[in-house]
Design a protein around this motif. Sequence first.
Motif: not given
Length: 137
Positions: A74-76, A87-91, A116-122, A128-129
């Motif tokens: 799953v990607d959210v 934005p870093a504080a959100v996650w 589970m990991h979180i990355a910025g969108r290219a 992207v979670v």
Amino acid sequence: MEVVLEMTLPRNAESAPLVRHTLDASLRGLGVGSEVRADIALALGEACANVIQHAAAGREYEVRARMDGARCVVDVIDGGADEAVNPAAVWDDVQAPPLAESGRGLTLMRAFTEEMHIAGRAHRNGSVVHFEKSLAS
């Protein structure tokens, strides 16, 4: 059999139950047990709740899920936080106090999924979670 879901949803509280129920129905159709489905629903709900609460830059968010009988991936995807929010504080992965009403989403998502990991969108704002869960009981 492989099932792929792609949904673009309004960033409001009514969208999270819709995507959880849609994914759960697909998993049930594949014969996935209730405990595994509950774990996936919890992780998905936490990811959606965070987007709905914090990703103020977009009116919509996306959920992409792929189930192949062995795994659910799953990607959210959100559109980013507004300028007033870092934005870093959100996650941020700060541990919430045990009785806090919020702030435990990442901990729960990690506990109920295998990856589970979180990355910025290219090339775009937002995050992207990504999480994965084995469908075996």
